[in-house]
Design an enzyme around this catalytic site. Structure first.
Site, PDB file in Angstrom:
ATOM      1  N   LYS A 116      34.835  33.982  37.349  1.00 14.89           N
ATOM      2  CA  LYS A 116      35.161  34.031  36.027  1.00 14.89           C
ATOM      3  C   LYS A 116      33.759  33.864  35.494  1.00 14.89           C
ATOM      4  O   LYS A 116      33.981  34.382  34.288  1.00 14.89           O
ATOM      5  CB  LYS A 116      36.080  32.771  35.885  1.00 14.89           C
ATOM      6  CG  LYS A 116      37.633  33.127  36.110  1.00 14.89           C
ATOM      7  CD  LYS A 116      38.201  32.097  35.128  1.00 14.89           C
ATOM      8  CE  LYS A 116      39.893  32.265  35.853  1.00 14.89           C
ATOM      9  NZ  LYS A 116      40.600  31.170  34.975  1.00 14.89           N
ATOM     10  N   LYS A 208      44.707  43.104  41.797  1.00 17.94           N
ATOM     11  CA  LYS A 208      45.835  42.096  41.341  1.00 17.94           C
ATOM     12  C   LYS A 208      46.317  42.713  39.886  1.00 17.94           C
ATOM     13  O   LYS A 208      45.579  43.037  39.239  1.00 17.94           O
ATOM     14  CB  LYS A 208      45.233  40.797  41.387  1.00 17.94           C
ATOM     15  CG  LYS A 208      45.852  39.609  42.108  1.00 17.94           C
ATOM     16  CD  LYS A 208      45.267  38.341  42.202  1.00 17.94           C
ATOM     17  CE  LYS A 208      45.882  37.617  40.917  1.00 17.94           C
ATOM     18  NZ  LYS A 208      45.681  36.393  40.629  1.00 17.94           N
ATOM     19  N   LYS A 211      46.147  40.182  33.234  1.00 16.48           N
ATOM     20  CA  LYS A 211      46.621  40.565  31.795  1.00 16.48           C
ATOM     21  C   LYS A 211      45.179  41.109  31.256  1.00 16.48           C
ATOM     22  O   LYS A 211      45.397  41.544  30.088  1.00 16.48           O
ATOM     23  CB  LYS A 211      46.636  38.974  31.086  1.00 16.48           C
ATOM     24  CG  LYS A 211      45.615  38.057  31.363  1.00 16.48           C
ATOM     25  CD  LYS A 211      45.909  36.681  30.474  1.00 16.48           C
ATOM     26  CE  LYS A 211      44.461  36.048  30.571  1.00 16.48           C
ATOM     27  NZ  LYS A 211      44.094  35.224  31.828  1.00 16.48           N
TER      28      LYS A 211
END
Ligand code: TRP
Length: 354
Positions: A116, A208, A211
Site C-alpha cells: 500500500k 485479485k 475496487k
C-alpha cells in the site's frame, strides 16, 4: 451478556465499491457464523479507512453503505453486534497500549504495508504503518476467539497472536495477581477458506478482484443491477477449452478456476460438485448458468441495499445500538488491561471481566 462458546470478530473497511470478493470472502461468511454458538461482532473499520486519505462526505456515505450491505446480506443486528469502530473509543485506547508491546521489527515485515505504501514509503501515513496494531486492538478488545478473514489478512492475524502472547508474558505476574490466570488475551484463530477465499479479477485470473482496478468489468459490485451482472459475467475472460470434470484440470487455468470457485461459493457447494455437473460443458453454457445463479443470489441483496440506503436514520440507529453493546464488552476489557499495566483509573465503571 449470554455466555457463548466463541466470540467472532471481523471488520470491513468503508473505502468504497464493495464487490463480489468482499461478499463471498467476508460478508457471506459473517452471515454463516451467526449459526454457531458465538457472539458475533461485525465492525465497519472507519479508523482503518483514514490511513489513506478519504473525502469526508464520501466516507460518511461509505460507512452507511457497508452497514447496509451487512444487513442486506443477512446479518441480523439483534443477534450480531453491528457497529463502526470510531464510536467505540476502546479500539484506539488499546491500540496505544499495543503500540508499546509490538516491535518495529514485526511491523517492518508486514507485506500489506509495503504494497500500500508503494515506492514512496517516506510519504506514507504513520497510521498506515500502524494499521496492523489497530487491527489487533479491534480483535483483542473483545478477546475474540475467531476471526473470519480473507487469505490476505493471515499475516495480520499472526501479528495479533504475537501481540497477545507478548502481552501475556510481559505482564504475566500482574495478570496472575489480578486473578486472570496464566493469560489475559486469547491466541485468536483466523478462519480462512471456502471456495472463494480469493476471488480474482474477471479480466485477469492472476489478479485479485479489486475496487481499485481501472476496469469496472473486472469486478461485480454489490451495487450492480441484474443487467450489469449478466453483462460482466458474459464478458469474463476464459480459455477456449471445455470445463474439466475434476479440479486437477483447473491447474494452470486461473480464469476457469475463478469462475468455478465463484459458482461453488454462490451455490454453497464445492468446486468438485460444480465440475461433476458441468465437466465437459463449454464456457458459453456454464456462463449462462452462472449468470442465472449470480442474479438470483445478488439481486435481492442489491435491492435491499437500495431500500436501506434510502433511510440513513435507520442505519445510524443500528450503528448506535451496536456501538453501545460493543462498548459494554470492550470497556471492562480495557479496565482490566489498565489494572494489569499499572495505570491508576477511576472506580469500576462496568462489571469486571470474568
Ligand atoms: N484489515 C482488514 C481488511 O482489510 C479489515 C480489518 C480491520 C479487520 N480490523 C479487523 C478484519 C479486525 C478482521 C478483524 O480486510
Amino acid at each position: 451478556m449470554a455466555a457463548f462458546k466463541e466470540l467472532v470478530f471481523s471488520g470491513v473497511q468503508p473505502t468504497g465499491n464493495l464487490h463480489l470478493g468482499n461478499y463471498l470472502g467476508a460478508i457471506k461468511r459473517f452471515v454463516e457464523m451467526q449459526a454457531r454458538d458465538a457472539q458475533c461482532l461485525y465492525c465497519v473499520v472507519d479508523m482503518h479507512a483514514i490511513t489513506l486519505w478519504q473525502d469526508p462526505e464520501a466516507l460518511r456515505g461509505q460507512i452507511r453503505e457497508v452497514t447496509a450491505a451487512f444487513l442486506a446480506a443477512g446479518i441480523d443486528p439483534k443477534k450480531s453486534i453491528v457497529f463502526n469502530q470510531s464510536q467505540v473509543p476502546q479500539h484506539a485506547e488499546l491500540a496505544w497500549i499495543f503500540n508499546c508491546v509490538a516491535r518495529l521489527g514485526w511491523l517492518n515485515r508486514m507485506t500489506q504495508f509495503k504494497d500500500k505504501a508503494g515506492k514512496d514509503r517516506e510519504n506514507a501515513s504513520i497510521g498506515l504503518y500502524d494499521y496492523p496494531v489497530l487491527m489487533a486492538a479491534d480483535i483483542l478488545a473483545y478477546r475474540a476467539t475467531h476471526v473470519p478473514v480473507g487469505e490476505d489478512q493471515k499475516q495480520h492475524l499472526e501479528l495479533t497472536r504475537d501481540i497477545a502472547q507478548k502481552f501475556n508474558t510481559d505482564f504475566g505476574d500482574s495478570i496472575r495477581a489480578h486473578g486472570h490466570g496464566d493469560g489475559f488475551f486469547p491466541l485468536t484463530e483466523p478462519l480462512i477458506g471456502g471456495p472463494a477465499a480469493r476471488v480474482m479479477s474477471l479480466r485477469d485470473g492472476s489478479k485479485k478482484m479489486s475496487k481499485s482496478d481501472p476496469s469496472d468489468n473486472s469486478r461485480i459490485n454489490l451495487t450492480d443491477d441484474s443487467d450489469l451482472i449478466a453483462q460482466k459475467v458474459r464478458k469474463a475472460k476464459t480459455d477456449p477449452d471445455a470445463l474439466p470434470s475434476e479440479t486437477e484440470g483447473l491447474k494452470g487455468r486461473p480464469e476457469a478456476d475463478n469462475l468455478v470457485g465463484i459458482f461453488a461459493a454462490l451455490s454453497e457447494t464445492t468446486r468438485e460438485a460444480v465440475l461433476q455437473q458441468y465437466g465437459g460443458a463449454q464456457f458459453s453454457a456454464f456462463k449462462g448458468a452462472l449468470v442465472d445463479l449470480a442474479v438470483e443470489k445478488l439481486a435481492p441483496i442489491n435491492a435491499e441495499m437500495k431500500r436501506l440506503s434510502a433511510d440513513p436514520a435507520h442505519i445510524d440507529a443500528v450503528l448506535a445500538d451496536g456501538a453501545e453493546r460493543a462498548e459494554a464488552i470492550a470497556a471492562p476489557t480495557l479496565d482490566a488491561v489498565k489494572d494489569i499495566v499499572g495505570f491508576v483509573r477511576r472506580g469500576p465503571r462496568l462489571s469486571a471481566v470474568g
